[in-house]
Design a protein around this motif. Sequence first.
Motif: not given
Length: 113
Positions: A30-31, A72-78, A84-92
């Motif tokens: 779910f997360l 999952s929680r970290c992504i939802q909280e940001r 985008v700025g911290s490259n989470v999109c690319e890492q994901a």
Amino acid sequence: MRSWISARRILCVILLAPLALGMGISEQEFLCENAAAHLEECCPSFAPTPALCQQNIGCNGNEELWLTADESRCIQERECGDLVGSNVCEQAAARMKLAEGGSAGVARPAVCR
């Protein structure tokens, strides 16, 4: 009025039976689904596959998901700009390619901290 109550009870049984029988999704799935949806909203090139957040059993018997519950929680909280700025999109996206390639048990870099 009585038929409405009966129909409502039947509907509740139909909707809740899979959960009671253990056929629902886990909290981690779910997360993961919510995090994938948030990434899809925020990341221009991120397109999750339908089976991305289904739980798989790895070779060592551990259940593995594309994202951990903490990620999952970290992504939802940001906010989107932060993702985008911290490259989470690319890492994901990179992690998704690993997951689609069947890399169970391979050490994976963190997506979100």
